[in-house]
Design a protein around this motif. Structure first.
Motif, short mmCIF file in Angstrom:
data_model
loop_
_atom_site.label_atom_id
_atom_site.label_comp_id
_atom_site.label_asym_id
_atom_site.label_seq_id
_atom_site.Cartn_x
_atom_site.Cartn_y
_atom_site.Cartn_z
N ASN A 1 37.67 9.64 46.48
CA ASN A 1 38.06 9.20 45.40
C ASN A 1 39.75 9.08 45.53
OD1 ASN A 1 39.40 11.81 45.20
ND2 ASN A 1 37.88 12.49 43.31
N SER A 2 40.16 8.63 44.41
CA SER A 2 41.90 8.40 44.89
C SER A 2 42.65 9.88 45.01
CB SER A 2 42.31 8.04 43.24
OG SER A 2 41.95 8.75 42.13
N GLU A 3 42.02 10.94 44.76
CA GLU A 3 42.66 12.24 44.95
C GLU A 3 42.18 12.84 46.34
OE1 GLU A 3 41.28 14.65 41.77
OE2 GLU A 3 42.47 13.73 40.09
N GLY A 4 41.42 11.99 47.12
CA GLY A 4 41.13 12.35 48.46
C GLY A 4 39.72 13.29 48.69
N LYS A 5 39.20 13.36 47.56
CA LYS A 5 38.18 14.45 47.45
C LYS A 5 36.77 13.60 47.55
CE LYS A 5 35.74 17.68 44.31
NZ LYS A 5 35.71 18.28 42.80
N LYS A 6 36.04 14.26 48.43
CA LYS A 6 34.74 13.72 48.86
C LYS A 6 33.77 13.91 47.97
CE LYS A 6 35.49 14.45 53.92
NZ LYS A 6 34.76 14.91 55.19
N LYS A 7 32.83 12.98 47.69
CA LYS A 7 31.60 13.00 46.96
C LYS A 7 30.47 12.43 47.62
CE LYS A 7 29.62 11.78 42.55
NZ LYS A 7 29.74 11.04 41.21
N THR A 8 29.16 13.03 47.46
CA THR A 8 28.05 12.35 47.66
C THR A 8 27.39 11.60 46.60
OG1 THR A 8 27.49 14.41 49.40
CG2 THR A 8 25.85 12.75 48.53
N ASP A 9 27.81 10.17 46.76
CA ASP A 9 27.51 9.26 45.60
C ASP A 9 26.09 8.94 45.17
OD1 ASP A 9 27.77 7.70 43.56
OD2 ASP A 9 29.69 6.57 44.42
N TYR A 10 25.47 9.90 44.82
CA TYR A 10 23.97 9.84 44.69
C TYR A 10 23.81 8.72 43.56
CZ TYR A 10 24.85 13.37 40.75
OH TYR A 10 25.11 13.93 39.89
N GLU A 11 24.68 8.38 42.58
CA GLU A 11 24.48 7.39 41.56
C GLU A 11 24.65 6.11 42.34
OE1 GLU A 11 27.09 8.61 38.52
OE2 GLU A 11 25.56 9.81 37.49
N LEU A 12 25.26 5.95 43.19
CA LEU A 12 25.41 4.79 43.95
C LEU A 12 23.86 4.37 44.84
CD1 LEU A 12 27.03 2.16 44.97
CD2 LEU A 12 27.93 3.40 46.93
N PHE A 13 23.52 5.38 45.33
CA PHE A 13 22.27 5.12 45.95
C PHE A 13 21.11 4.94 44.93
CE2 PHE A 13 18.07 6.97 47.13
CZ PHE A 13 18.07 6.57 48.48
N ALA A 14 21.12 5.46 43.77
CA ALA A 14 20.20 5.16 42.76
C ALA A 14 20.46 3.60 42.35
CB ALA A 14 20.29 6.10 41.66
N GLN A 15 21.58 3.13 42.33
CA GLN A 15 22.03 1.74 41.78
C GLN A 15 21.68 0.88 43.02
OE1 GLN A 15 25.99 1.22 40.79
NE2 GLN A 15 25.97 -1.01 41.37
N ILE A 16 21.82 1.10 44.22
CA ILE A 16 21.54 0.18 45.49
C ILE A 16 20.13 0.03 45.36
CG2 ILE A 16 21.76 -0.08 47.65
CD1 ILE A 16 24.48 0.99 47.69
N TYR A 17 19.23 1.06 45.21
CA TYR A 17 17.90 1.10 45.89
C TYR A 17 17.09 1.30 44.34
CZ TYR A 17 19.68 1.35 50.48
OH TYR A 17 20.19 1.27 51.61
N SER A 18 17.47 0.85 43.38
CA SER A 18 16.87 1.03 42.01
C SER A 18 15.50 0.49 42.08
CB SER A 18 17.63 0.53 41.00
OG SER A 18 17.85 -0.78 41.26
N GLY A 19 15.26 -0.66 42.80
CA GLY A 19 13.89 -1.33 42.75
C GLY A 19 13.16 -0.52 43.72
N ASN A 20 13.34 0.36 44.43
CA ASN A 20 12.41 0.89 45.47
C ASN A 20 11.89 2.45 44.87
OD1 ASN A 20 14.90 -0.48 47.13
ND2 ASN A 20 13.11 -0.58 48.42
N PHE A 21 12.16 2.86 43.73
CA PHE A 21 11.61 4.04 43.58
C PHE A 21 10.36 4.31 43.26
CE2 PHE A 21 16.31 4.62 43.56
CZ PHE A 21 16.41 5.99 44.01
N HIS A 22 9.57 3.14 43.33
CA HIS A 22 7.94 3.22 43.19
C HIS A 22 7.70 4.15 44.42
CE1 HIS A 22 9.00 -0.30 45.62
NE2 HIS A 22 7.78 -0.17 46.11
N ASP A 23 8.34 4.22 45.51
CA ASP A 23 8.28 4.85 46.70
C ASP A 23 8.87 6.06 46.59
OD1 ASP A 23 8.09 5.82 49.38
OD2 ASP A 23 8.64 3.93 50.37
#
Length: 206
Positions: free
Chosen positions: A52-74
């Motif tokens: 982020n803008s403060e230099g703090k790391k984050k595992t962005d699981y919400e981004l993963f959910a957004q990108i692969y939203s059509g795959n969660f039947h698996d």
């Protein structure tokens, strides 16, 4: 971040909630982000790390959910999501407080203690989560996630199976840096947040 056994505890509980424990791919998904041997994919890629803008790391699981939203039947993707959620919670509740906050010269010693605790926790966790090693491991050849080489999943699965073979009679008092109660709470929070994301972001109605 959390150990293989911790991730296995998490996917096993999510499996109960969503699939009545009938899925096996979910466990492989729960291990997959840590697949760094023999293929050394950057963890920043497999863990969807953002700064982020403060230099703090984050595992962005919400981004993963957004990108692969059509795959969660698996269920593989459900397991992968759970790993990212758990690593984010670990970073916030364990790493920042118990490792990062230490003087730099003391951090490596604390990390080494943590890895010793992981081995002890493998045995301790099986008391609260009476699990068996995974069997009937399915072939994963239809998953496309950036940085992931699914053909090497048997490597990390065999590592998890070895984690079950701990004979020493450890107790919570043997832990050097982590509290057993804190580990159980971390697992609970990881399960709860994963299910929340699945219901609100991916719209799995279970």
């Amino acid at each position: 971040m959390g150990s293989r056994m911790m991730h296995y505890c998490i996917t096993s509980e999510i499996n109960k909630h969503i699939y009545s424990s009938q899925e096996s791919r979910i466990h492989l998904g729960g291990l997959a982000p840590d697949l760094t041997h023999p293929v050394h994919a950057p963890k920043s890629v497999t863990h969807f790390v953002r700064i982020n803008s403060e230099g703090k790391k984050k595992t962005d699981y919400e981004l993963f959910a957004q990108i692969y939203s059509g795959n969660f039947h698996d269920s593989f993707y459900v397991g992968y999501l759970s790993h990212l959620v758990a690593d984010h919670i670990w970073y916030e509740t364990m790493y920042l407080k118990l490792i990062k906050s230490l003087p730099e010269e003391n951090r490596q010693a604390a990390i080494d203690k943590g890895y010793r605790d992981f081995r002890r926790l493998n045995k301790l966790l099986l008391r609260d989560y009476p699990l068996s090693p995974p069997t009937g491991i399915p072939v994963i050849d239809n998953v496309m996630i950036e940085g992931l080489y699914p053909e090497y999943l048997p490597v990390i699965t065999q590592q998890l199976i070895k984690d079950f073979h701990i004979e020493e009679p450890y107790t919570p008092d043997d832990l050097e840096i982590y509290s057993f109660d804190a580990i159980l709470e971390y697992i609970r929070l990881s399960i709860e947040e994963t299910l929340k994301v699945l219901r609100t972001k991916v719209l799995i109605q279970r």
